[in-house]
Design an enzyme around this catalytic site. Structure first.
Site, PDB file in Angstrom:
ATOM      1  N   GLY A   1       4.666   0.513   8.383  1.00  0.00           N
ATOM      2  CA  GLY A   1       4.326   1.283   9.573  1.00  0.00           C
ATOM      3  C   GLY A   1       2.824   1.385   9.756  1.00  0.00           C
ATOM      4  O   GLY A   1       2.044   1.032   8.874  1.00  0.00           O
TER       5      GLY A   1
ATOM      6  N   SER B   1       0.845  -1.202   0.000  1.00  0.00           N
ATOM      7  CA  SER B   1       0.000   0.000   0.000  1.00  0.00           C
ATOM      8  C   SER B   1       0.876   1.246   0.000  1.00  0.00           C
ATOM      9  O   SER B   1       2.099   1.166   0.219  1.00  0.00           O
ATOM     10  CB  SER B   1      -0.876  -0.044   1.263  1.00  0.00           C
ATOM     11  OG  SER B   1      -1.609   1.144   1.433  1.00  0.00           O
TER      12      SER B   1
ATOM     13  N   TYR C   1       4.404   7.147  18.409  1.00  0.00           N
ATOM     14  CA  TYR C   1       4.735   7.327  16.987  1.00  0.00           C
ATOM     15  C   TYR C   1       5.871   8.335  16.866  1.00  0.00           C
ATOM     16  O   TYR C   1       6.883   8.101  16.212  1.00  0.00           O
ATOM     17  CB  TYR C   1       3.496   7.798  16.226  1.00  0.00           C
ATOM     18  CG  TYR C   1       3.672   7.813  14.715  1.00  0.00           C
ATOM     19  CD1 TYR C   1       3.381   6.688  13.960  1.00  0.00           C
ATOM     20  CD2 TYR C   1       4.134   8.951  14.058  1.00  0.00           C
ATOM     21  CE1 TYR C   1       3.544   6.688  12.578  1.00  0.00           C
ATOM     22  CE2 TYR C   1       4.300   8.966  12.683  1.00  0.00           C
ATOM     23  CZ  TYR C   1       3.998   7.837  11.947  1.00  0.00           C
ATOM     24  OH  TYR C   1       4.162   7.849  10.584  1.00  0.00           O
TER      25      TYR C   1
ATOM     26  N   LYS D   1       9.714   7.325  15.670  1.00  0.00           N
ATOM     27  CA  LYS D   1      10.241   7.919  14.436  1.00  0.00           C
ATOM     28  C   LYS D   1      11.515   8.725  14.731  1.00  0.00           C
ATOM     29  O   LYS D   1      12.449   8.741  13.924  1.00  0.00           O
ATOM     30  CB  LYS D   1       9.181   8.793  13.762  1.00  0.00           C
ATOM     31  CG  LYS D   1       7.973   8.002  13.232  1.00  0.00           C
ATOM     32  CD  LYS D   1       8.365   7.002  12.163  1.00  0.00           C
ATOM     33  CE  LYS D   1       7.151   6.356  11.496  1.00  0.00           C
ATOM     34  NZ  LYS D   1       7.513   5.343  10.487  1.00  0.00           N
TER      35      LYS D   1
ATOM     36  N   SER E   1       9.653  10.100   9.795  1.00  0.00           N
ATOM     37  CA  SER E   1       8.526  11.039   9.655  1.00  0.00           C
ATOM     38  C   SER E   1       8.971  12.407  10.164  1.00  0.00           C
ATOM     39  O   SER E   1       9.879  12.484  11.015  1.00  0.00           O
ATOM     40  CB  SER E   1       7.349  10.553  10.512  1.00  0.00           C
ATOM     41  OG  SER E   1       6.335  11.545  10.579  1.00  0.00           O
TER      42      SER E   1
ATOM     43  N   THR F   1      -2.167   8.690   1.985  1.00  0.00           N
ATOM     44  CA  THR F   1      -2.171   7.224   1.919  1.00  0.00           C
ATOM     45  C   THR F   1      -3.213   6.731   2.918  1.00  0.00           C
ATOM     46  O   THR F   1      -3.644   7.501   3.796  1.00  0.00           O
ATOM     47  CB  THR F   1      -0.809   6.638   2.323  1.00  0.00           C
ATOM     48  OG1 THR F   1      -0.628   6.863   3.734  1.00  0.00           O
ATOM     49  CG2 THR F   1       0.344   7.243   1.546  1.00  0.00           C
TER      50      THR F   1
HETATM   51  P1  NAD Z   1      -0.041   2.629   4.272  1.00  0.00           P
HETATM   52  O1  NAD Z   1      -1.000   2.263   5.343  1.00  0.00           O
HETATM   53  O2  NAD Z   1      -0.566   2.960   2.926  1.00  0.00           O
HETATM   54  O3  NAD Z   1       1.054   1.473   4.098  1.00  0.00           O
HETATM   55  C1  NAD Z   1       1.662   0.851   5.196  1.00  0.00           C
HETATM   56  C2  NAD Z   1       1.853  -0.620   4.870  1.00  0.00           C
HETATM   57  O4  NAD Z   1       2.563  -1.207   5.977  1.00  0.00           O
HETATM   58  C3  NAD Z   1       0.537  -1.389   4.716  1.00  0.00           C
HETATM   59  O5  NAD Z   1       0.542  -2.131   3.508  1.00  0.00           O
HETATM   60  C4  NAD Z   1       0.498  -2.298   5.940  1.00  0.00           C
HETATM   61  O6  NAD Z   1      -0.142  -3.549   5.678  1.00  0.00           O
HETATM   62  C5  NAD Z   1       1.989  -2.472   6.211  1.00  0.00           C
HETATM   63  N1  NAD Z   1       2.263  -2.902   7.577  1.00  0.00           N
HETATM   64  C6  NAD Z   1       1.773  -2.405   8.732  1.00  0.00           C
HETATM   65  N2  NAD Z   1       2.242  -3.104   9.783  1.00  0.00           N
HETATM   66  C7  NAD Z   1       3.081  -4.048   9.272  1.00  0.00           C
HETATM   67  C8  NAD Z   1       3.879  -5.060   9.838  1.00  0.00           C
HETATM   68  N3  NAD Z   1       3.908  -5.286  11.159  1.00  0.00           N
HETATM   69  N4  NAD Z   1       4.636  -5.837   9.013  1.00  0.00           N
HETATM   70  C9  NAD Z   1       4.603  -5.642   7.674  1.00  0.00           C
HETATM   71  N5  NAD Z   1       3.826  -4.732   7.082  1.00  0.00           N
HETATM   72  C10 NAD Z   1       3.085  -3.923   7.874  1.00  0.00           C
HETATM   73  O7  NAD Z   1       0.801   3.840   4.871  1.00  0.00           O
HETATM   74  P2  NAD Z   1       1.994   4.737   4.325  1.00  0.00           P
HETATM   75  O8  NAD Z   1       1.620   6.135   4.598  1.00  0.00           O
HETATM   76  O9  NAD Z   1       2.412   4.354   2.943  1.00  0.00           O
HETATM   77  O10 NAD Z   1       3.132   4.349   5.382  1.00  0.00           O
HETATM   78  C11 NAD Z   1       4.452   4.017   5.024  1.00  0.00           C
HETATM   79  C12 NAD Z   1       5.394   4.592   6.056  1.00  0.00           C
HETATM   80  O11 NAD Z   1       5.330   6.011   6.029  1.00  0.00           O
HETATM   81  C13 NAD Z   1       5.102   4.203   7.506  1.00  0.00           C
HETATM   82  O12 NAD Z   1       6.303   3.881   8.167  1.00  0.00           O
HETATM   83  C14 NAD Z   1       4.505   5.463   8.097  1.00  0.00           C
HETATM   84  O13 NAD Z   1       4.699   5.549   9.486  1.00  0.00           O
HETATM   85  C15 NAD Z   1       5.272   6.515   7.350  1.00  0.00           C
HETATM   86  N6  NAD Z   1       4.692   7.866   7.285  1.00  0.00           N
HETATM   87  C16 NAD Z   1       3.469   8.100   6.745  1.00  0.00           C
HETATM   88  C17 NAD Z   1       2.994   9.411   6.653  1.00  0.00           C
HETATM   89  C18 NAD Z   1       1.667   9.739   6.003  1.00  0.00           C
HETATM   90  O14 NAD Z   1       1.200  10.888   6.136  1.00  0.00           O
HETATM   91  N7  NAD Z   1       1.042   8.828   5.287  1.00  0.00           N
HETATM   92  C19 NAD Z   1       3.773  10.471   7.143  1.00  0.00           C
HETATM   93  C20 NAD Z   1       5.017  10.189   7.695  1.00  0.00           C
HETATM   94  C21 NAD Z   1       5.477   8.892   7.757  1.00  0.00           C
END
Ligand code: NAD
Length: 275
Positions: free
Chosen positions: A89, A16, A153, A157, A140, A188
């Site tokens: 995450g 994802s 969180y 991070k 993040s 996302t």
């Molecule tokens: P997302 O929910 O689209 O994708 C996250 C993916 O991680 C999912 O497919 C989920 O199934 C997988 N996942 C969760 N727990 C897991 C585990 N224990 N083992 C394996 N897979 C696991 O979210 P995203 O926004 O693409 O997140 C990606 C990264 O970006 C994360 O580390 C998140 O903390 C970080 N992040 C996101 C944002 C934001 O605004 N979206 C901002 C800063 C950081």
């Protein structure tokens, strides 16, 4: 020539959002990509989109054995590992400090910090043997500034950023670069939940106003950063936490600043007394 031709990447959380966008982009640049995630159904779809350059493995990043298996799969299938993208995450435990249970603490830290550490640990020996590699982890802006996200969180991070720097110092002379990406608000499922297209647009409109650049981030913005850090375009870059947030960490957008800043108020120039 494609920017990742001949390279092999393992990406966690690649079913994802940013992970999936990165898997697609890496493959389009010639890399072979092991798509890993806890979500088998969505992960297999991403791997299938990539075709011959892709493969899928179920990996729960809170389990060291799963991460070790992912590195082994990449090696046994493609003979090397050039890029380890520790990206999986979730939001983790929320709420006031006294409300967080030990179980919720453990699962949050296991996914967001332990998962990154073990990605580094298992990638390092393979990359050392090759004399090259790029380890990238998704931190993040919440790791740089409190108040943006729940306690654990923001703390995990921040730990990912510091771990990145520490491990970069160890591995630099062995040809291995270690960097983190600090995304801001990115559209996302993690940020906006499983919404329909209309609500997703409302999310973009609402939060876009708070970003100096005037829009929220897209998964592809992070994928492009990961591509830069994975590729030979960034061979002098290690130990960084690259902020990719449309300027939000720099401060408030101009239209949200006070009259003193924008010069819209009655006072146009602050003069020292007597001038
Ligand atoms: P997302 O929910 O689209 O994708 C996250 C993916 O991680 C999912 O497919 C989920 O199934 C997988 N996942 C969760 N727990 C897991 C585990 N224990 N083992 C394996 N897979 C696991 O979210 P995203 O926004 O693409 O997140 C990606 C990264 O970006 C994360 O580390 C998140 O903390 C970080 N992040 C996101 C944002 C934001 O605004 N979206 C901002 C800063 C950081």
């Amino acid at each position: 020539m494609s920017r990742l031709e001949g390279k092999v990447a393992v990406i966690t959380g690649a079913a994802s959002g940013m992970g999936a966008a990165t898997a697609r982009l890496f493959a389009s640049e010639g890399a072979r990509v092991l798509v890993t995630d806890m979500n088998d159904e969505k992960g297999q779809i991403v791997a299938a989109e990539i075709g011959d350059l892709g493969d899928f493995l179920h990996v729960d990043v809170s389990c060291e054995a799963d991460i070790a298996a992912a590195v082994s799969r990449a090696e046994s299938r493609w003979g090397r590992l050039d890029v380890m993208f520790n990206n999986a995450g979730f939001g983790g435990a929320r709420g006031p400090v006294e409300s967080i249970s030990e179980d919720d603490f453990n699962i949050t830290v296991d996914v967001l910090l332990k998962g990154v550490f073990f990605g580094m640990k298992h990638a390092a020996p393979v990359m050392k043997a090759q004399g090259s590699g790029s380890i990238i982890s998704t931190a993040s802006v919440a790791g740089l500034q409190a108040g943006e996200s729940p306690h654990l969180y923001t703390a995990t991070k921040a730990a990912v950023i510091h771990l990145t720097k520490s491990v970069a110092l160890e591995l630099g002379q062995q040809g291995i670069r270690v960097n983190a990406i600090c995304p801001g608000v990115v559209a996302t499922p993690l940020a906006h939940g499983p919404l329909d297209a209309d609500r997703r647009q409302k999310f973009r409109d609402r939060f876009g106003r708070y970003q100096p650049i005037g829009r929220v981030g897209e998964a592809e913005d992070i994928a492009q950063t990961a591509l830069f850090l994975a590729s030979d375009d960034s061979t002098f870059i290690t130990g960084t936490a690259m902020v990719v947030d449309g300027g939000a960490h720099a401060g408030r957008p101009w239209h949200r600043q006070s009259e003193m800043m924008t010069g819209q108020g009655p006072i146009k120039l602050y003069r020292p007394e007597g001038r």
